[in-house]
Scaffold this active site. Structure first.
Site, PDB file in Angstrom:
ATOM      1  N   LYS A   8     -71.992   4.715  61.586  1.00 40.31           N
ATOM      2  CA  LYS A   8     -73.421   4.844  61.250  1.00 40.31           C
ATOM      3  C   LYS A   8     -74.181   3.546  61.501  1.00 40.31           C
ATOM      4  O   LYS A   8     -75.246   3.552  62.114  1.00 40.31           O
ATOM      5  CB  LYS A   8     -73.611   5.240  59.773  1.00 40.31           C
ATOM      6  CG  LYS A   8     -73.013   6.567  59.387  1.00 40.31           C
ATOM      7  CD  LYS A   8     -73.386   6.948  57.969  1.00 40.31           C
ATOM      8  CE  LYS A   8     -72.860   5.967  56.919  1.00 40.31           C
ATOM      9  NZ  LYS A   8     -71.393   5.991  56.757  1.00 40.31           N
ATOM     10  N   ARG A  83     -77.300   9.614  49.635  1.00 42.48           N
ATOM     11  CA  ARG A  83     -75.852   9.794  49.523  1.00 42.48           C
ATOM     12  C   ARG A  83     -75.474  10.856  48.506  1.00 42.48           C
ATOM     13  O   ARG A  83     -74.290  11.098  48.296  1.00 42.48           O
ATOM     14  CB  ARG A  83     -75.232   8.470  49.106  1.00 42.48           C
ATOM     15  CG  ARG A  83     -74.610   7.744  50.319  1.00 42.48           C
ATOM     16  CD  ARG A  83     -73.860   6.624  49.783  1.00 42.48           C
ATOM     17  NE  ARG A  83     -72.828   5.970  50.448  1.00 42.48           N
ATOM     18  CZ  ARG A  83     -72.940   4.959  51.302  1.00 42.48           C
ATOM     19  NH1 ARG A  83     -74.087   4.607  51.755  1.00 42.48           N
ATOM     20  NH2 ARG A  83     -71.872   4.315  51.714  1.00 42.48           N
ATOM     21  N   ARG A 122     -62.034  -3.835  60.774  1.00 45.26           N
ATOM     22  CA  ARG A 122     -63.318  -4.268  61.329  1.00 45.26           C
ATOM     23  C   ARG A 122     -63.803  -5.609  60.756  1.00 45.26           C
ATOM     24  O   ARG A 122     -63.510  -5.961  59.628  1.00 45.26           O
ATOM     25  CB  ARG A 122     -64.385  -3.183  61.150  1.00 45.26           C
ATOM     26  CG  ARG A 122     -64.849  -2.954  59.737  1.00 45.26           C
ATOM     27  CD  ARG A 122     -65.787  -1.749  59.693  1.00 45.26           C
ATOM     28  NE  ARG A 122     -66.264  -1.521  58.337  1.00 45.26           N
ATOM     29  CZ  ARG A 122     -67.090  -0.544  57.990  1.00 45.26           C
ATOM     30  NH1 ARG A 122     -67.533   0.308  58.891  1.00 45.26           N
ATOM     31  NH2 ARG A 122     -67.477  -0.403  56.743  1.00 45.26           N
ATOM     32  N   ARG A 155     -65.664 -10.351  56.887  1.00 43.58           N
ATOM     33  CA  ARG A 155     -65.159  -9.011  56.601  1.00 43.58           C
ATOM     34  C   ARG A 155     -65.779  -8.551  55.301  1.00 43.58           C
ATOM     35  O   ARG A 155     -65.975  -9.357  54.383  1.00 43.58           O
ATOM     36  CB  ARG A 155     -63.630  -9.019  56.438  1.00 43.58           C
ATOM     37  CG  ARG A 155     -62.916  -9.131  57.758  1.00 43.58           C
ATOM     38  CD  ARG A 155     -61.411  -9.212  57.582  1.00 43.58           C
ATOM     39  NE  ARG A 155     -60.815  -9.675  58.815  1.00 43.58           N
ATOM     40  CZ  ARG A 155     -60.303  -8.872  59.757  1.00 43.58           C
ATOM     41  NH1 ARG A 155     -60.277  -7.568  59.583  1.00 43.58           N
ATOM     42  NH2 ARG A 155     -59.807  -9.368  60.868  1.00 43.58           N
ATOM     43  N   ARG A 167     -63.968   5.457  48.721  1.00 48.18           N
ATOM     44  CA  ARG A 167     -65.264   5.717  49.367  1.00 48.18           C
ATOM     45  C   ARG A 167     -65.238   7.053  50.120  1.00 48.18           C
ATOM     46  O   ARG A 167     -66.223   7.782  50.135  1.00 48.18           O
ATOM     47  CB  ARG A 167     -65.610   4.565  50.327  1.00 48.18           C
ATOM     48  CG  ARG A 167     -66.075   3.315  49.573  1.00 48.18           C
ATOM     49  CD  ARG A 167     -65.898   2.047  50.373  1.00 48.18           C
ATOM     50  NE  ARG A 167     -66.676   2.001  51.584  1.00 48.18           N
ATOM     51  CZ  ARG A 167     -66.413   1.177  52.609  1.00 48.18           C
ATOM     52  NH1 ARG A 167     -65.380   0.339  52.545  1.00 48.18           N
ATOM     53  NH2 ARG A 167     -67.164   1.184  53.656  1.00 48.18           N
TER      54      ARG A 167
HETATM   55  P1  AMP Z   1     -72.268   1.226  53.227  1.00 53.80           P
HETATM   56  O1  AMP Z   1     -72.566  -0.089  53.840  1.00 53.80           O
HETATM   57  O2  AMP Z   1     -73.295   2.275  53.570  1.00 53.80           O
HETATM   58  O3  AMP Z   1     -70.855   1.693  53.471  1.00 53.80           O
HETATM   59  O4  AMP Z   1     -72.379   1.004  51.643  1.00 53.80           O
HETATM   60  C1  AMP Z   1     -71.509   0.127  50.956  1.00 53.80           C
HETATM   61  C2  AMP Z   1     -71.545   0.418  49.449  1.00 53.80           C
HETATM   62  O5  AMP Z   1     -72.881   0.207  48.955  1.00 53.80           O
HETATM   63  C3  AMP Z   1     -71.214   1.851  49.054  1.00 53.80           C
HETATM   64  O6  AMP Z   1     -69.828   2.064  48.940  1.00 53.80           O
HETATM   65  C4  AMP Z   1     -71.938   1.964  47.717  1.00 53.80           C
HETATM   66  O7  AMP Z   1     -71.233   1.323  46.684  1.00 53.80           O
HETATM   67  C5  AMP Z   1     -73.211   1.169  47.959  1.00 53.80           C
HETATM   68  N1  AMP Z   1     -74.303   2.028  48.509  1.00 53.80           N
HETATM   69  C6  AMP Z   1     -74.864   1.967  49.754  1.00 53.80           C
HETATM   70  N2  AMP Z   1     -75.819   2.893  49.909  1.00 53.80           N
HETATM   71  C7  AMP Z   1     -75.853   3.589  48.737  1.00 53.80           C
HETATM   72  C8  AMP Z   1     -76.598   4.697  48.270  1.00 53.80           C
HETATM   73  N3  AMP Z   1     -77.514   5.317  49.043  1.00 53.80           N
HETATM   74  N4  AMP Z   1     -76.373   5.132  46.995  1.00 53.80           N
HETATM   75  C9  AMP Z   1     -75.464   4.536  46.201  1.00 53.80           C
HETATM   76  N5  AMP Z   1     -74.706   3.514  46.585  1.00 53.80           N
HETATM   77  C10 AMP Z   1     -74.886   3.025  47.845  1.00 53.80           C
END
Ligand code: AMP
Length: 211
Positions: A8, A83, A122, A155, A167
């Site tokens: 993404k 989300r 990554r 990282r 996750r």
């Molecule tokens: P990401 O970079 O999108 O994988 O997000 C990393 C972490 O940030 C996630 O595992 C959540 O803990 C938090 N996070 C990111 N976006 C959201 C969201 N829309 N709602 C809740 N937590 C989020």
């Protein structure tokens, strides 16, 4: 939309560049808040380390505030938000309030087994954010960023195997149901996220139309 590691962030960055729109990544915004040690960051840190979702009011607040910035007037691509259903409903009302609309929802489909390998390997350039992978995309000259020549890489703290599994579980339980939510509005288009990176970008651009 797509599970963690689906690509993404990478694809959103490419689309933002190609269409001259901004990439709004709640994950990136939260990581900055953690790095800066803000109140939001202090709250979010342990939750992100567990791989859970940060409370809806925090992320909705961040996004709503961001929509008001002048750079969003030309359009934006959301990456990692919404989300869950509550966030999608909040997004609907925030967009309505601002007279904006979602044009497309793009789903990146990737096998769960591939994700753990993708995520745990990554890393990114600490200077320009270019993405790399221990197995799939090493810098051409070891230790030097291909794009900017910088020598420091980072990282993500939550890219460990245990956190990735949690996750993924959160994605299937909380986020995947949004495909039906947006499907009911005929907005969802799916792309094969296992395809080669440039091919994924081409498929997304075919959905979005000419920049
Ligand atoms: P990401 O970079 O999108 O994988 O997000 C990393 C972490 O940030 C996630 O595992 C959540 O803990 C938090 N996070 C990111 N976006 C959201 C969201 N829309 N709602 C809740 N937590 C989020």
């Amino acid at each position: 939309m797509g599970p963690p590691g689906a690509g993404k962030g990478t694809q959103a960055q490419r689309i933002a560049d190609a269409y001259n729109i901004v990439q709004l990544s709640t994950g990136e915004m939260l990581r900055s808040a953690v790095a800066e040690g803000t109140e939001v960051g202090k709250k979010a840190k342990p939750i992100m380390e567990r791989g859970d979702l940060v409370p809806d009011e925090i992320v909705v607040g961040i996004i709503d505030e961001r929509f008001g910035s002048p750079d969003c007037a030309n359009g934006f691509i959301l990456d990692g938000f919404p989300r869950n259903t509550a966030q999608a409903e909040a997004l609907d009302s925030v967009l309505e309030k601002r007279n904006m609309e979602l044009d497309h929802v793009v789903e990146l489909q990737v096998d769960d087994e591939a994700l753990v390998e993708r995520i745990t390997g990554r890393f990114t350039c600490a200077n320009c954010g270019e993405g790399y992978h221990d197995k799939f995309k090493r810098p051409q000259k070891p230790g030097v960023c291909d794009r900017c020549g910088h020598r420091k890489f980072t990282r993500r703290d939550d890219d460990t195997e245990a956190t990735v599994r949690s996750r993924l579980e959160v994605y299937h339980r909380e986020t995947a149901p949004l495909l039906a939510y947006y499907g009911a509005q005929s907005k969802v288009k799916s792309v094969d996220g296992m395809a080669e990176m440039d091919e994924v970008t081409r498929q997304i651009q075919a959905i979005l139309g000419a920049p």
